[in-house]
Design an enzyme around this catalytic site. Structure first.
Site, PDB file in Angstrom:
ATOM      1  N   GLY A 118       0.833  -1.196   0.000  1.00 11.00           N
ATOM      2  CA  GLY A 118       0.000   0.000   0.000  1.00 11.00           C
ATOM      3  C   GLY A 118       0.868   1.245   0.000  1.00 11.00           C
ATOM      4  O   GLY A 118       1.897   1.288   0.664  1.00 11.00           O
ATOM      5  N   ARG A 165       0.826  -5.153  -6.098  1.00  8.90           N
ATOM      6  CA  ARG A 165       1.078  -6.460  -5.506  1.00  8.90           C
ATOM      7  C   ARG A 165       1.592  -7.368  -6.604  1.00  8.90           C
ATOM      8  O   ARG A 165       1.293  -7.198  -7.768  1.00  8.90           O
ATOM      9  CB  ARG A 165      -0.206  -7.040  -4.908  1.00  8.90           C
ATOM     10  CG  ARG A 165      -0.639  -6.300  -3.673  1.00  8.90           C
ATOM     11  CD  ARG A 165      -1.246  -7.223  -2.644  1.00  8.90           C
ATOM     12  NE  ARG A 165      -1.777  -6.385  -1.547  1.00  8.90           N
ATOM     13  CZ  ARG A 165      -2.923  -5.710  -1.637  1.00  8.90           C
ATOM     14  NH1 ARG A 165      -3.651  -5.800  -2.724  1.00  8.90           N
ATOM     15  NH2 ARG A 165      -3.322  -4.956  -0.627  1.00  8.90           N
ATOM     16  N   ASP A 178       5.722  -4.790   6.022  1.00  5.57           N
ATOM     17  CA  ASP A 178       6.422  -6.020   6.387  1.00  5.57           C
ATOM     18  C   ASP A 178       6.233  -7.115   5.333  1.00  5.57           C
ATOM     19  O   ASP A 178       7.118  -7.947   5.138  1.00  5.57           O
ATOM     20  CB  ASP A 178       5.967  -6.509   7.767  1.00  5.57           C
ATOM     21  CG  ASP A 178       4.496  -6.868   7.783  1.00  5.57           C
ATOM     22  OD1 ASP A 178       3.664  -5.975   7.510  1.00  5.57           O
ATOM     23  OD2 ASP A 178       4.166  -8.032   8.028  1.00  5.57           O
ATOM     24  N   THR A 198       4.493   2.685   5.498  1.00  2.00           N
ATOM     25  CA  THR A 198       3.120   2.244   5.749  1.00  2.00           C
ATOM     26  C   THR A 198       2.442   3.224   6.689  1.00  2.00           C
ATOM     27  O   THR A 198       3.073   3.737   7.609  1.00  2.00           O
ATOM     28  CB  THR A 198       3.060   0.832   6.373  1.00  2.00           C
ATOM     29  OG1 THR A 198       1.745   0.622   6.910  1.00  2.00           O
ATOM     30  CG2 THR A 198       4.050   0.673   7.510  1.00  2.00           C
ATOM     31  N   ASP A 230       0.282   2.436   8.779  1.00  2.00           N
ATOM     32  CA  ASP A 230      -0.256   1.726   9.952  1.00  2.00           C
ATOM     33  C   ASP A 230       0.663   1.735  11.174  1.00  2.00           C
ATOM     34  O   ASP A 230       0.242   1.377  12.265  1.00  2.00           O
ATOM     35  CB  ASP A 230      -0.577   0.279   9.584  1.00  2.00           C
ATOM     36  CG  ASP A 230      -1.803   0.181   8.689  1.00  2.00           C
ATOM     37  OD1 ASP A 230      -2.642   1.094   8.738  1.00  2.00           O
ATOM     38  OD2 ASP A 230      -1.913  -0.797   7.932  1.00  2.00           O
ATOM     39  N   ASP A 280       2.844  -0.267  12.132  1.00  2.00           N
ATOM     40  CA  ASP A 280       2.825  -1.559  12.821  1.00  2.00           C
ATOM     41  C   ASP A 280       4.033  -2.406  12.438  1.00  2.00           C
ATOM     42  O   ASP A 280       3.928  -3.605  12.194  1.00  2.00           O
ATOM     43  CB  ASP A 280       1.526  -2.299  12.502  1.00  2.00           C
ATOM     44  CG  ASP A 280       1.332  -2.513  11.011  1.00  2.00           C
ATOM     45  OD1 ASP A 280       2.096  -1.926  10.220  1.00  2.00           O
ATOM     46  OD2 ASP A 280       0.439  -3.285  10.638  1.00  2.00           O
ATOM     47  N   ARG A 310      -5.822  -2.354  10.035  1.00  2.00           N
ATOM     48  CA  ARG A 310      -6.415  -3.684  10.028  1.00  2.00           C
ATOM     49  C   ARG A 310      -5.953  -4.482  11.242  1.00  2.00           C
ATOM     50  O   ARG A 310      -6.722  -5.192  11.864  1.00  2.00           O
ATOM     51  CB  ARG A 310      -6.018  -4.399   8.728  1.00  2.00           C
ATOM     52  CG  ARG A 310      -7.200  -5.091   8.092  1.00  2.00           C
ATOM     53  CD  ARG A 310      -6.950  -5.436   6.640  1.00  2.00           C
ATOM     54  NE  ARG A 310      -7.421  -4.389   5.743  1.00  2.00           N
ATOM     55  CZ  ARG A 310      -7.158  -4.351   4.440  1.00  2.00           C
ATOM     56  NH1 ARG A 310      -6.417  -5.285   3.883  1.00  2.00           N
ATOM     57  NH2 ARG A 310      -7.642  -3.381   3.696  1.00  2.00           N
TER      58      ARG A 310
END
Lengths: 327, 327, 327, 327
Positions: free
Chosen positions: C15, C76, C107, C130, C132, C134, C176
């Site tokens: 993303g 992707r 990741d 990212t 996120d 995370d 997510r």
């Protein structure tokens, strides 16, 4: 819990900065949550002297977390520097049995608090509210992230017109003693040169690099200058460039007070909320006269009298990155 | 369709304004849609003289509608004011069989085009690209809406800090001959005073109203000044106020070049797209040397030589509204 | 200096996130500064397989530091998960003598790189791109600060209309597996409830608190939900509330993809620039297959195969602050 | 001056829209300027029925011109549709001798006012406060310009990520009966397709054009859909595309309530100020039950009972421009 204070007050002092309202909100709501009575003092020490103090409940800080400025207003106050002034301040607090005071402001504001807490039995807690990020004992100051993003957005706009015209632009950002806003906003906008108080400006090297670009007909150049740069600010830099390169089109933009206002960024709201919460926790735990900062993502408590202006040092790593990336 | 032109070129000239890219995109795509060859000229008349001209397909204007500045860049060009300069320009166009030219710029840019179209067989179409909104024959100029919103957002930020400090702020916005930016941004930010070139500044009345506020201890006051105000701009206004009211805290902010950049507003993108489309329609229909404006939401075509600076007149209705609402 | 690599390539994968362009710029300019040849690979591993690779000089990354998205695009690529796919990728790099590769992504993107570097003689460097936040081994990921500020600005707007109508609003933000965006944006907007994947949602307690507010006729309530909340996202939360409180006005807003775009914040530009610079420094120093993160404001190098998703843990301090401040 | 009213009240009704506060401010200050007593009614007709009415002086509307939402709040009120409800409303006004009422809202709000003014001796003035721009008798409605700029800024952000991934994006904007937001925001963001209620959606042609792009491997496509499009909104469009083109990556974004909030644009503040001023002028001049709009930059007064939803018609010129520019 053994409450060390029962009534607390909060004020904002010095130059205002975005996020002060988030800090006020956190102080008020944390105080009320723990059953303390919380008071707001208008216009910093000035309002304290003039007894411009009122009770704050949770609703009084509703819907302010996103607002720039400070609902408590701020002002400079010479009288608080005198023993008579401080005595008057103390009397106003004591009349309400207020024994804890949270001061949100810069290092100048803390110096007044240090005197005050020596003379009188008021526990003072200092929170760093300044866009300049020049306070010891903390990685963050309330307002810096917003100010630097405002500067970045303004410089992005100016770059549009700079590129359209192939011009030199000399943009002055805030920072009387510290170059943080200039350094961060300059890197983030791809500035070719960043002039900061922490470093001697080599004006000859700057002019030489511009002349070299002029020879190659590539004279678009963004210079970001801290207002406190020892060479003398954007207008002085422009004067020298125009003198030495009369054909060049050099424009000056002084961003000024827009850097103090606006809705605070997420980061400024978070650190202000966290600091405000911990200020009250400190008072409840009986801490007195400490500065509440954040270092390496942990709370950092420093005796208030030891907190001064952060001595600017040149970050050699960033200076190297600037040089490489602006090429 | 009887095509009157077969190859067209587009340039941007004078001060840049947000939305110029949307206009360029519309000219290029409309031209290509109708099977014309479209060329872009770099740096206005300067690039025309220097033969800095290149072919533009639809991809060359992809993803620019939202960008400030102008991908064709802009410049001033003295040489185009001479017959020799214009001859050179003509030769460069003729070498490519370009017979239509779209000029996006201010009234100064149109004057060059008028001379040019008299001397040579090139159909010229003028589009109003200026943040100042001071062009006859159109209700809108490309860039004004963005500039005035940028000014409003900047003044909103300054108001945060003005209110925190209870200060007088004197904010200078762009507008050398016209007060539109000052008037619109001043009303939209609730300014107490708006000083514009179209109206004589009554500095005595202004000072008197501030002194009255000072007496009532309500000295927060926002003054928006057009840079071309006959009294002399923000610094001059501040000088007089400080002289007459030495206790008052008066600050100056000059918004400057941020007003020229930034992503264009929806309105500026729409009018730029519409004007750009109609510019090509005009060329296809055989119109020559016209200005393409929008009045009362309809296209308005004016002979290019008749388009000058809009004579500023005081809008009495707005002046009354300002007075009433700022109370 | 003993150069361990001579030609390097950079790609973005997974993303997209705001700031990726700043990282690309830093890789390209640092590489060129040190005399390496630098290549850009389009659409992540997909372009690597399809040989969609081109040379990048300093001008190719001019004026992109402020742009959202990624000029190298992203995609992707299932084929890269197969040995045959990776062989093809290697051949395309070797044909150009590229021996260093910088991967900017999440990741998942690093896992492909780990396989690749085991099989072939290509030094891989991973940068966390990212929204996120995370990823293990770094306090910052490129894009998080921008995404969370976009969420905050959107929620601020929704709060205007929420307050005007005295409604319940359930706002879903991205995340997510991790609740960072929800937690930070929820605190910064004064949300009453924040539902995150790291914590079991006590829907009964939530409904009870809303019913209590309904009884007191104070039913304005902001709930921020991470999309990956185990209870099921904003729509599911709204369904239960409407079922249990049929009189209440509950509205859902799913912020969605706006959180991925937009001009990066100052912080995201800085960390992206710093990480991109150090990625090339690593390659030059002969480091292989490391992840370049920032922890406690210092560079942190971790073997790429050890970098996984950050296991979300509940930050008890923040949860307490949320509870106290939203009262 | 023969004052026809002496006490007036103002309320906001229906969906809120940015700029309502600017209109309230103008009504209050103009009323006070002319010596009327001005009252604010909370939560539209609901507050009128519940006697939630309070006196407003100039300070009560200080610093609100830049705020989204409405300080008077808004609500739907079924009871006002009954004669008993309206009687109660009248009694509450009469108890304060209020004889003029300014209603800021959509066409639904005006219908209540028409009934009310027929039954009782209250002069009603209607101002168009709606983001949908679907009210007859005015070129502008308060809030549209802000909403459409919010949509444009959100779509700009989504375009960043759309371009990074080469995806189809289907973005739903507000507009249940009118396609203005979709049309304006779609043109301004360079959307390839704009689906509006005023026009039958040719889904087959849309799919065919996407399939053609897919064949040419150029499948990036922005579709802007009004929520009230007769084909069924963004999710329905996406469903059909995914069914017919299973390989394509199509994403949906529903912008939702962010379009209702945020600081109003300059234009919305100006028209709201102007309309609010003229609403009070109307009451003073003895006008009764009129709608105050702006057409061709002049005030336009229409009997309130004649003001309905603007019948959407397709603007053929814009539809042609969309087709040409999106190529």
């Amino acid at each position: 819990m053994d409450k060390k204070v029962s009534r607390i007050a909060v004020l904002t002092s010095g130059g205002d900065s975005p996020g002060m309202n988030a800090a006020i909100r956190a102080v008020v709501r944390t105080g009320n949550y723990y059953g303390l009575e919380v008071y707001g003092i208008m216009r910093g020490y000035q309002g304290l002297l003039e007894d411009d103090i009122y009770r704050m409940d949770n609703r009084s800080v509703a819907n302010i977390i996103q607002r720039g400025g400070t609902i408590l207003k701020t002002a400079r106050c010479k009288e608080f520097r005198t023993p008579e002034g401080r005595k008057k301040a103390y009397d106003n607090l004591k009349a309400r049995n207020i024994d804890g005071l949270v001061i949100i402001g810069g290092d100048g504001s803390f110096r007044g608090a240090v005197e005050f807490s020596r003379e009188f039995d008021i526990a003072c807690i200092g929170l760093a509210g300044t866009i300049d990020k020049d306070i010891q004992g903390t990685d963050f100051t309330i307002g810096f992230d917003t100010a630097v993003n405002t500067a970045v957005q303004a410089i992005d706009k100016i770059r549009d017109t700079m590129d359209a015209h192939d011009r030199i632009f000399i943009i002055e950002v805030m920072g009387r003693d510290a170059g943080y806003i200039a350094l961060h906003s300059g890197i983030a906008t791809g500035a070719e040169n960043i002039l900061i108080p922490e470093q001697k400006t080599d004006i000859e090297a700057l002019v030489a690099s511009l002349q070299e670009k002029e020879r190659r007909k590539k004279l678009v150049n963004l210079i970001v200058v801290a207002e406190g740069d020892e060479f003398g600010g954007a207008n002085e830099v422009a004067r020298v460039i125009k003198e030495r390169m009369p054909q060049a089109e050099a424009r000056v933009a002084i961003l000024g007070h827009i850097q103090r206002g606006g809705a605070p960024t997420c980061l400024d709201r978070l650190i202000a909320s966290r600091m405000g919460y911990h200020a009250v926790e400190c008072l409840i735990q009986g801490r007195r006269n400490v500065f509440v900062g954040i270092m390496n993502n942990k709370m950092n408590y420093v005796p208030l009298e030891k907190v001064g202006k952060k001595k600017g040092t040149i970050n050699e790593e960033w200076m190297k990155i600037v040089k490489i990336l602006a090429s």
